[in-house]
Design a protein around this motif. Structure first.
Motif, PDB file in Angstrom:
ATOM      1  N   GLY A 302       8.525  33.980  79.442  1.00 55.49           N
ATOM      2  CA  GLY A 302       9.499  34.716  80.093  1.00 55.49           C
ATOM      3  C   GLY A 302       9.037  36.067  80.014  1.00 55.49           C
ATOM      4  N   HIS A 323       1.952  29.174  75.224  1.00 53.19           N
ATOM      5  CA  HIS A 323       2.414  30.157  75.943  1.00 53.19           C
ATOM      6  C   HIS A 323       2.811  29.709  77.661  1.00 53.19           C
ATOM      7  N   GLY A 324       3.745  30.288  77.732  1.00 52.83           N
ATOM      8  CA  GLY A 324       4.282  29.607  79.356  1.00 52.83           C
ATOM      9  C   GLY A 324       4.667  30.760  80.091  1.00 52.83           C
ATOM     10  N   THR A 328      12.503  31.988  87.905  1.00 54.97           N
ATOM     11  CA  THR A 328      13.758  31.258  88.491  1.00 54.97           C
ATOM     12  C   THR A 328      13.503  30.649  89.657  1.00 54.97           C
ATOM     13  N   GLN A 355      -1.677  32.822  79.936  1.00 56.21           N
ATOM     14  CA  GLN A 355      -0.164  32.268  80.244  1.00 56.21           C
ATOM     15  C   GLN A 355      -0.285  30.596  80.343  1.00 56.21           C
ATOM     16  N   ASP A 416       3.944  39.051  90.838  1.00 54.84           N
ATOM     17  CA  ASP A 416       3.031  39.301  89.593  1.00 54.84           C
ATOM     18  C   ASP A 416       1.542  39.525  90.054  1.00 54.84           C
ATOM     19  N   ARG A 431       3.723  42.777  86.169  1.00 52.74           N
ATOM     20  CA  ARG A 431       4.393  42.695  87.438  1.00 52.74           C
ATOM     21  C   ARG A 431       3.662  43.890  88.187  1.00 52.74           C
ATOM     22  N   LYS A 522      14.077  40.664  78.669  1.00 51.23           N
ATOM     23  CA  LYS A 522      12.641  41.234  78.791  1.00 51.23           C
ATOM     24  C   LYS A 522      12.848  42.594  78.691  1.00 51.23           C
TER      25      LYS A 522
HETATM   26  P1  AMP Z   1      12.587  35.127  85.747  1.00 45.99           P
HETATM   27  O1  AMP Z   1      12.942  34.835  86.941  1.00 45.99           O
HETATM   28  O2  AMP Z   1      13.699  35.820  84.867  1.00 45.99           O
HETATM   29  O3  AMP Z   1      12.153  33.909  84.823  1.00 45.99           O
HETATM   30  O4  AMP Z   1      11.297  36.327  85.402  1.00 45.99           O
HETATM   31  C1  AMP Z   1      10.226  35.894  85.917  1.00 45.99           C
HETATM   32  C2  AMP Z   1       9.205  37.081  85.679  1.00 45.99           C
HETATM   33  O5  AMP Z   1       9.078  37.125  84.252  1.00 45.99           O
HETATM   34  C3  AMP Z   1       7.724  36.777  86.182  1.00 45.99           C
HETATM   35  O6  AMP Z   1       7.502  36.965  87.505  1.00 45.99           O
HETATM   36  C4  AMP Z   1       6.698  37.562  85.226  1.00 45.99           C
HETATM   37  O7  AMP Z   1       6.694  38.694  85.828  1.00 45.99           O
HETATM   38  C5  AMP Z   1       7.660  37.414  83.859  1.00 45.99           C
HETATM   39  N1  AMP Z   1       7.121  36.479  82.945  1.00 45.99           N
HETATM   40  C6  AMP Z   1       7.445  35.298  82.641  1.00 45.99           C
HETATM   41  N2  AMP Z   1       6.639  34.622  81.901  1.00 45.99           N
HETATM   42  C7  AMP Z   1       5.748  35.692  81.687  1.00 45.99           C
HETATM   43  C8  AMP Z   1       4.640  35.361  80.608  1.00 45.99           C
HETATM   44  N3  AMP Z   1       4.409  34.471  79.729  1.00 45.99           N
HETATM   45  N4  AMP Z   1       3.921  36.693  80.543  1.00 45.99           N
HETATM   46  C9  AMP Z   1       4.081  37.786  81.283  1.00 45.99           C
HETATM   47  N5  AMP Z   1       5.164  37.676  82.237  1.00 45.99           N
HETATM   48  C10 AMP Z   1       5.839  36.487  82.164  1.00 45.99           C
END
Ligand code: AMP
Length: 541
Positions: A302, A323-324, A328, A355, A416, A431, A522
């Motif tokens: 996340g 680490h994942g 959405t 990741q 990203d 991002r 976040k």
């Molecule tokens: P959401 O749709 O709320 O899950 O947010 C997605 C965004 O969270 C992704 O496009 C990334 O920018 C960020 N994100 C999710 N997991 C990671 C991670 N392990 N490392 C860095 N950014 C992450």
């Protein structure tokens, strides 16, 4: 083309619970409840209640395609809604209660929800928003008669189920029927809806079990801190019943002490959630001098997981970190670490900083600004695009957002920036909008934050770009210190200089009490920019 001669049976969400109740009926779903205390039921009991709920929804007039919204914590009734709503061909629309009330009202209108089911925690929110909800929307309190809320025209969940038959003859739905809806948190612009199908949800659930097998199987008890109200709790409501795994739902209490107690009391073996939640658990483990006895794995995603957090969990507590990364729009898991047995501690930590590797069904590519593909050599960084059966093909009722979201070959643009190593590990650099552009070179805010939080006095750090007359942008680092810690800006910078080039170091370290967070846990760079706007006026360097 020669067509295969196999049965045309469709992938179906209610079939998951029928399977779980047939094959491992005694596996448990334990929930820490809003009303207080623990609720414990078997998969067989859950299947019966899901049947009753399906009858109740149809009796209320819910029809195929209708959106049934939820504002609820992780608990058994929310879980039951996932299945019963999808099973009758309607759409389970999970709403994130941490969004601003205005955004929630907007989302309910946009989705045109016909029913809203809510935990009692959210009664004040629901009362306040009621005048702004679509006309005729029906409200259901996720509780029993003893806790009936004092609000007119609200049905009580347990009353609806009472006396209904436990078996529902699920309709044969085409597998591309919509099953669930989740809006992005709208940190940039209006929230956008990802509308999942039965097929996409199951493809994702299979891939998750294959990608993180250590969390699943008989004897495993998984605790999703990642919410049912956003990103489908990373698919766990479908994956766990498929894979004979007990679910332990934490309800509203997500602080370190409550999680520690629940994990210990219930013998939880794996926890899945965002880094901030595990930071609370780590503090608690340090306080008590131990991890919960059976806990062996934390899947963290996340936001980027700092190497310092990986080290604390792996070395101090012997807990495997996975680490994942996901979104959405990807149902949501895209990649996860794949442990290699026999590595020493340093190799284990290094292997978990990226990741992870892609799940089956998720194709990854990185491209340059002109859209040209970049090599997967671990060096080249570019925008990350994805495709696969669990990736959205468009946003719900949002042609403008849809038009911008895909490249000409139909790949989804994640927003990203990433590298991909020759071994297939994804490394999220930042991002796009959070990268700091200094003198024509990019600085990763994630790298700065990881370097800062590896200092023992630093609890949290967030880097943002500050406009600069000569360099375009320079980094400003906001730092939250651990309770009682004292450290100077110079000491933090000297520490960061061990892993970062001099020109990448922040021009200024701002000591703050807290870093603003988004509704999905976040760090909110947007709000931080507002909070630190006074630092913009006089760039140093
Ligand atoms: P959401 O749709 O709320 O899950 O947010 C997605 C965004 O969270 C992704 O496009 C990334 O920018 C960020 N994100 C999710 N997991 C990671 C991670 N392990 N490392 C860095 N950014 C992450």
């Amino acid at each position: 083309m020669l067509k295969g001669m196999m049965m045309d049976r469709q992938l179906s969400i209610p079939a998951v619970m029928d399977y779980a109740a047939d094959v491992h009926p005694d596996r448990r779903i334990v929930s820490s409840t809003v009303e207080g205390g623990l609720h414990d039921q078997s998969y067989a009991q859950a299947r019966d209640r899901i049947g009753q709920l399906a009858h109740a929804l149809v009796a209320m007039g819910v029809r195929p395609g209708d959106r049934v919204a939820t504002l609820a914590w992780n608990g058994y009734r929310h879980f039951e809604l996932y299945y019963a709503v999808a099973g009758i061909g309607a759409v389970c629309h999970t709403i994130n209660p941490r969004l601003f009330p205005d955004q929630i009202a907007w989302i309910i209108q946009h989705a045109a929800d016909s029913v809203l089911c809510f935990d009692l925690t959210f009664l004040p929110l629901v009362s306040a928003l009621r005048p702004r909800m679509p006309e005729g929307i029906r409200l259901v309190a996720l509780t029993d008669a003893a806790h009936r809320p004092d609000l007119p025209d609200v049905a009580v969940y347990e009353d609806l189920l009472a006396g209904q038959p436990t078996r529902y003859d699920w309709p044969d739905l085409p597998e591309d029927t919509a099953a669930a809806l989740c809006y992005t948190s709208g940190t940039t612009g209006a929230p956008k809806g990802a509308l999942y199908s039965h097929r996409s949800s199951l493809m994702h659930a299979f891939s998750v079990v294959l990608g993180a097998p250590g969390s699943f199987g008989a004897g495993q008890r998984i605790l999703p801190v990642v919410p049912l109200f956003h990103v489908n709790a990373w698919g766990l409501p479908y994956s766990a019943p498929l894979a004979a795994t007990d679910l332990v739902f934490p309800g509203p209490r997500l602080d370190g002490a409550s999680l520690w107690d629940l994990m210990q009391g219930q013998g939880v073996t794996a926890g899945w959630g965002v880094p901030t939640v595990w930071a609370g658990l780590i503090d608690e483990m340090r306080k008590r001098g131990a991890a919960p006895d059976r806990l062996h794995t934390l899947l963290i995603g996340g936001s980027a997981v700092a190497p310092a957090m990986i080290r604390a969990l792996e070395v101090e507590f012997g807990i495997e970190v996975l680490h994942g990364w996901g979104m959405t729009e990807l149902s949501p898991v895209g990649t996860v670490s794949r442990p290699v047995p026999g590595q020493d501690a340093e190799a284990r930590i290094a292997a978990r900083i990226p990741q992870g590797k892609r799940l089956f069904g998720v194709d990854l590519k990185i491209v340059a600004e002109d859209g040209a593909p970049l090599p997967k050599d671990g060096q080249a960084a570019g925008e990350l695009l994805v495709r696969g059966p669990q990736v959205i093909a468009g946003y719900y009722n949002d042609p403008a957002a849809t038009a911008k979201a895909f490249d000409e070959d139909g790949w989804f643009r994640t927003g990203d920036v990433a590298r991909i190593t020759p071994e297939g590990d994804l490394v999220i650099v930042d991002r796009t909008k959070d990268l700091i552009k200094s003198g024509g070179e990019w600085i990763s805010s994630i790298d700065l934050e990881n370097a800062a939080v590896s200092h023992p006095a630093v609890a949290m750090a967030a880097a943002i770009a500050v406009p600069h007359p000569k360099w375009d942008e320079r980094p400003l680092l906001a730092v939250v210190l651990r309770a009682g810690a004292v450290v100077s800006e110079a000491e933090i910078l000297a520490h960061m200089a061990q892993t970062m080039a001099k020109w990448q170091l922040p021009d200024e370290v701002a000591f703050v009490d807290a870093i603003p967070m988004t509704a999905t846990g976040k760090m909110s760079k947007k709000d931080l920019r507002v909070q630190l706007k006074d630092h913009y006026a006089t760039p140093r360097g």
